[in-house]
Design a protein around this motif. Sequence first.
Motif, PDB file in Angstrom:
ATOM      1  N   SER A   1       0.311   6.860   1.003  1.00  0.00           N
ATOM      2  CA  SER A   1      -0.946   6.732   1.731  1.00  0.00           C
ATOM      3  C   SER A   1      -1.771   8.008   1.635  1.00  0.00           C
ATOM      4  O   SER A   1      -3.000   7.968   1.501  1.00  0.00           O
ATOM      5  CB  SER A   1      -0.653   6.401   3.200  1.00  0.00           C
ATOM      6  OG  SER A   1      -1.848   6.291   3.946  1.00  0.00           O
TER       7      SER A   1
ATOM      8  N   ASN B   1      -0.624   0.508   2.630  1.00  0.00           N
ATOM      9  CA  ASN B   1      -1.781   0.111   3.437  1.00  0.00           C
ATOM     10  C   ASN B   1      -1.286  -0.640   4.667  1.00  0.00           C
ATOM     11  O   ASN B   1      -0.535  -1.616   4.527  1.00  0.00           O
ATOM     12  CB  ASN B   1      -2.676  -0.779   2.561  1.00  0.00           C
ATOM     13  CG  ASN B   1      -3.944  -1.222   3.262  1.00  0.00           C
ATOM     14  OD1 ASN B   1      -4.077  -1.137   4.487  1.00  0.00           O
ATOM     15  ND2 ASN B   1      -4.889  -1.713   2.485  1.00  0.00           N
TER      16      ASN B   1
ATOM     17  N   ASN C   1      -8.405  -0.878   4.679  1.00  0.00           N
ATOM     18  CA  ASN C   1      -7.270   0.041   4.787  1.00  0.00           C
ATOM     19  C   ASN C   1      -7.481   0.934   5.997  1.00  0.00           C
ATOM     20  O   ASN C   1      -8.184   1.946   5.914  1.00  0.00           O
ATOM     21  CB  ASN C   1      -7.126   0.877   3.517  1.00  0.00           C
ATOM     22  CG  ASN C   1      -5.864   1.727   3.524  1.00  0.00           C
ATOM     23  OD1 ASN C   1      -5.292   2.034   4.567  1.00  0.00           O
ATOM     24  ND2 ASN C   1      -5.424   2.134   2.340  1.00  0.00           N
TER      25      ASN C   1
END
Length: 329
Positions: A96, A159, A282
């Motif tokens: 991420s 996500n 996201n």
Amino acid sequence: MTITYLPEYEPEETIPTTPHHPLHHGHGLEPANSPFAGRIGGNQEFVLDRNDSKNLAVLERVPDAAPCMSMQEMFDLRGFGSVDLWKFAMLECVASMLNTFISAWVTTHPYAPMTAATGSAGVYATVTFFSPTFGGLTNLLLTPLLIYTFSPSSGGHINPLITFATFFARIISLPRAVLYVLGQTLGGALAGFALHAAYGERDITVGGCYIDTAQVPVGSGLVVEFFACLIVVWLCFGVALDPRQARVFGPAVGPWLVGVVVGVVTWGTAFTRVGYIGASVNPARCFGAYVASSFPGYHWIHWVGPLAAAAAHGLVYFVDPLWKDPKSK
């Protein structure tokens, strides 16, 4: 397709010594694959058969190694004590962080009031068009590569939207969902600190994470976010998580189609209305963008939209499930 039995989970002394299954005494090594029904792309290859008694020991530790979890298995809090889940959450944090930094960096520009384009080319000659174009291309190319990199271990969610959706579709457990979302959000925050340090100021706009509320009501932004997330979830499940599509796309093509979906949706929602520069799809990415700049009053829509889309998608898959337990026939 489920694997009736994975011999690498049998006690070592009972594994037959063959070229394909060598004993682990220096004669050979095997890839460290963990069975997981919520894996992006390759989930069809690493799923256990819940009805095989030989897999009970593995399923006791990893209930989402097989689909068709019961509510008790989904909400089994013992998963919070699993060292492997914490390791995978750490990997989701790293994924991420990388994804948030580069996808935010290519769409970052100084804040400026948004006005309607007046030239003959209209919006197509402005930053409102070109910024999300580069962002969409980045998502299209970067997303599948990140999935390939992290999917063998954590499953390649990267996500919170995907983690929410797999939870509501009953293919991951609550502990995994919580740890993954925390890891993804932390990764987004770390990328936000890095983005601020790299850009040098907080008065910035990041594509997909900005709404000019003087021109666009927050409710309108929530509607776009919800439908964009619903499209992403639906198509990602169709091309990368649905085992019924295994022979059509397979684990190699699926991640690229996921990248196409994310790229098209983030780009295509970015320039229709003045004051709105695209859906986020996201939450962790926008969380990082707001760490780098400041948290606006509408930051909640980047969480509510994905949650609502994942829940709506989960209801449909409850009616038409990804997997069917043969015992229910």
